[in-house]
Write a protein that holds these residues in place. Structure first.
Motif, PDB file in Angstrom:
ATOM      1  N   PHE A  34      -9.322  22.464  46.918  1.00 53.33           N
ATOM      2  CA  PHE A  34      -7.870  22.433  46.761  1.00 53.33           C
ATOM      3  C   PHE A  34      -7.424  21.293  45.846  1.00 53.33           C
ATOM      4  CE2 PHE A  34      -3.529  21.556  48.003  1.00 53.33           C
ATOM      5  CZ  PHE A  34      -2.971  22.824  48.147  1.00 53.33           C
ATOM      6  N   ASN A  35      -7.965  20.097  46.067  1.00 50.73           N
ATOM      7  CA  ASN A  35      -7.547  18.936  45.272  1.00 50.73           C
ATOM      8  C   ASN A  35      -7.938  19.067  43.806  1.00 50.73           C
ATOM      9  OD1 ASN A  35      -6.160  17.528  47.267  1.00 50.73           O
ATOM     10  ND2 ASN A  35      -8.051  16.637  48.056  1.00 50.73           N
ATOM     11  N   THR A  36      -9.090  19.667  43.537  1.00 51.90           N
ATOM     12  CA  THR A  36      -9.502  19.894  42.153  1.00 51.90           C
ATOM     13  C   THR A  36      -8.524  20.849  41.473  1.00 51.90           C
ATOM     14  OG1 THR A  36     -11.825  19.490  42.646  1.00 51.90           O
ATOM     15  CG2 THR A  36     -11.352  20.803  40.674  1.00 51.90           C
ATOM     16  N   VAL A  63     -10.178  32.221  50.348  1.00 52.24           N
ATOM     17  CA  VAL A  63      -9.935  30.823  50.700  1.00 52.24           C
ATOM     18  C   VAL A  63     -10.715  30.516  51.963  1.00 52.24           C
ATOM     19  CG1 VAL A  63      -8.195  29.122  51.358  1.00 52.24           C
ATOM     20  CG2 VAL A  63      -7.664  30.828  49.597  1.00 52.24           C
ATOM     21  N   ASN A  64     -11.499  29.459  51.896  1.00 49.70           N
ATOM     22  CA  ASN A  64     -12.318  29.042  53.022  1.00 49.70           C
ATOM     23  C   ASN A  64     -11.885  27.645  53.446  1.00 49.70           C
ATOM     24  OD1 ASN A  64     -14.464  28.883  54.882  1.00 49.70           O
ATOM     25  ND2 ASN A  64     -15.779  27.926  53.361  1.00 49.70           N
ATOM     26  N   GLU A  75     -11.450  25.412  50.135  1.00 45.65           N
ATOM     27  CA  GLU A  75     -12.075  25.844  48.900  1.00 45.65           C
ATOM     28  C   GLU A  75     -11.640  27.267  48.577  1.00 45.65           C
ATOM     29  OE1 GLU A  75     -16.300  23.699  48.430  1.00 45.65           O
ATOM     30  OE2 GLU A  75     -16.214  25.173  50.042  1.00 45.65           O
ATOM     31  N   ALA A  76     -11.512  27.552  47.301  1.00 49.98           N
ATOM     32  CA  ALA A  76     -11.151  28.885  46.843  1.00 49.98           C
ATOM     33  C   ALA A  76     -12.232  29.398  45.910  1.00 49.98           C
ATOM     34  CB  ALA A  76      -9.809  28.860  46.125  1.00 49.98           C
ATOM     35  N   SER A  77     -12.462  30.701  45.974  1.00 47.27           N
ATOM     36  CA  SER A  77     -13.403  31.337  45.060  1.00 47.27           C
ATOM     37  C   SER A  77     -12.846  32.703  44.669  1.00 47.27           C
ATOM     38  CB  SER A  77     -14.781  31.480  45.704  1.00 47.27           C
ATOM     39  OG  SER A  77     -14.688  32.233  46.901  1.00 47.27           O
TER      40      SER A  77
END
Length: 100
Positions: A34-36, A63-64, A75-77
């Motif tokens: 998320f921050n990235t 989204v995990n 985290e997203a992928s």
């Protein structure tokens, strides 16, 4: 001749500036935290959350949320459906721009 320009071919889910940015970042990585994403896209927590949710609801992004130690980590992928939609979006844009 009435050209083949059709504005309706543009995927509205992807086309928003922040959502397009999310998809572009995720296209080149397995996942991004998320921050990235927030830093790369120069957006706020709330704005990023809204756009991630829209992409997630469309099935384009997974989204995990988990904990790393005691810190929450989101985290997203890009999903396979998201990758297919993103390639189709880019092809559509290339076709529209190529006609200009």
């Amino acid at each position: 001749m009435a050209d083949e320009f059709d504005i309706n071919r543009i995927d509205d889910v992807i086309h928003g500036r922040v959502r397009l940015g999310i998809m572009a970042v995720l296209a080149g990585v397995d996942s991004a935290d998320f921050n990235t994403l927030k830093t790369r896209l120069q957006t706020t927590d709330g704005n990023l959350s809204v756009h991630l949710r829209k992409l997630e609801d469309a099935g384009f992004v997974a989204v995990n949320k988990r904990f790393e130690g005691r810190k929450p980590l989101t985290e997203a992928s890009m999903t396979p459906a998201g990758r297919k939609a993103f390639v189709a979006y880019l092809d559509t844009m290339q076709g529209l721009v190529g006609k200009a």
